[in-house]
Design an enzyme around this catalytic site. Sequence first.
Site, PDB file in Angstrom:
ATOM      1  CD  GLU A 114      -3.030  -0.821   2.325  1.00 39.84           C
ATOM      2  OE1 GLU A 114      -3.900  -0.428   1.854  1.00 39.84           O
ATOM      3  OE2 GLU A 114      -2.713  -1.148   3.579  1.00 39.84           O
ATOM      4  CG  HIS A 133      -2.278   2.964   5.767  1.00 38.62           C
ATOM      5  ND1 HIS A 133      -3.447   3.161   6.039  1.00 38.62           N
ATOM      6  CD2 HIS A 133      -1.977   1.711   5.712  1.00 38.62           C
ATOM      7  CE1 HIS A 133      -4.264   1.944   5.959  1.00 38.62           C
ATOM      8  NE2 HIS A 133      -3.382   0.879   5.640  1.00 38.62           N
ATOM      9  CG  HIS A 135      -4.747  -1.642   9.576  1.00 30.99           C
ATOM     10  ND1 HIS A 135      -3.950  -2.620   9.477  1.00 30.99           N
ATOM     11  CD2 HIS A 135      -4.792  -0.910   8.238  1.00 30.99           C
ATOM     12  CE1 HIS A 135      -3.472  -2.746   8.130  1.00 30.99           C
ATOM     13  NE2 HIS A 135      -4.062  -1.384   7.523  1.00 30.99           N
ATOM     14  CG  HIS A 204      -7.968  -0.300   5.099  1.00 28.92           C
ATOM     15  ND1 HIS A 204      -7.660  -0.665   3.664  1.00 28.92           N
ATOM     16  CD2 HIS A 204      -6.851  -0.847   5.756  1.00 28.92           C
ATOM     17  CE1 HIS A 204      -6.065  -0.487   3.774  1.00 28.92           C
ATOM     18  NE2 HIS A 204      -5.638  -0.486   5.045  1.00 28.92           N
TER      19      HIS A 204
HETATM   20 ZN   LIG Z   1      -3.827  -1.040   5.250  1.00 24.48          ZN
END
Ligand SMILES: [Zn+2]
Length: 273
Positions: A114, A133, A135, A204
């Site tokens: 990603e 980024h 979660h 996500h």
């Molecule tokens: Zn992710």
Amino acid sequence: MGAIARRRFLAAGGAFAAMAAIGRPRPAAAQAAPASAGPPDPKLVEDLVAANRILVDQGVLDGYGHVSVRHDRDASRYLMSRSIAPELVTAVDVMEYDLDSNPVDARGRTSYLERFIHGEIYKLRPDVKAVVHSHSPSVIPFGVTGVPLRPLYHMSAFLVGGAPVWDIRAATGEATDMLVRTPALGQALARSLGTAPVALMRGHGNVIVGTALPQVVFRSVYTEVNARLQGQAMALGAPITYLDPGEAQKAEASIAGTLARPWELWKKKALAR
Ligand SMILES: [Zn+2]
């Protein structure tokens, strides 16, 4: 479009296939690696290593998620670890990427699937110098319920403008594995972020940006804490008084002058191991 290219395009099903391909990885192209901007400031690399470990210590990252920083010598390059768990990152794992998220010198090291999240945000947001980024778990409910994430207290005043929710299904028009695997998906997410500091990714996680590593780490930690506290406040069932815009503006300005305090503490602990 030349005749050969057009034939290939039509053979692939034309525009319809091109639209559907937004969520799929492109086949690896045989292209030269981008040129390096040169060695980054070792202090920046040290801070990036620290940021990885701090975000694990603070419950934002676990075995997954990543943090990057723009290269100090060249705004069209960024730095991020190879694909390993953030807690294990050391300076030798840090790789350089161009803004299309091509590695400059992979040397057999694998990249995060990603990584396009980072490159596409750096393209659209010249003000952004660092991206996380994650979660981070307490934030997830706000991405799937339509309940807006709002600043409950002064530490998360930066949330006052709201956090847009990006839905990958709206971007692709089809079921995906929820991962931002392509530049097109990274760009769609970056557009959804707009000028905000935080965007939620439905089902996500989230993406958070800042003007430096200490700020993006601070924002990531307090986005998670605010989400947890907001969920607790909502569970009490009474009306909630959030920071108003005037309070948020003053609180953010005040906190901005103190970011070095938690950063030095977190970094010292993280690098002591
Ligand atoms: Zn992710």
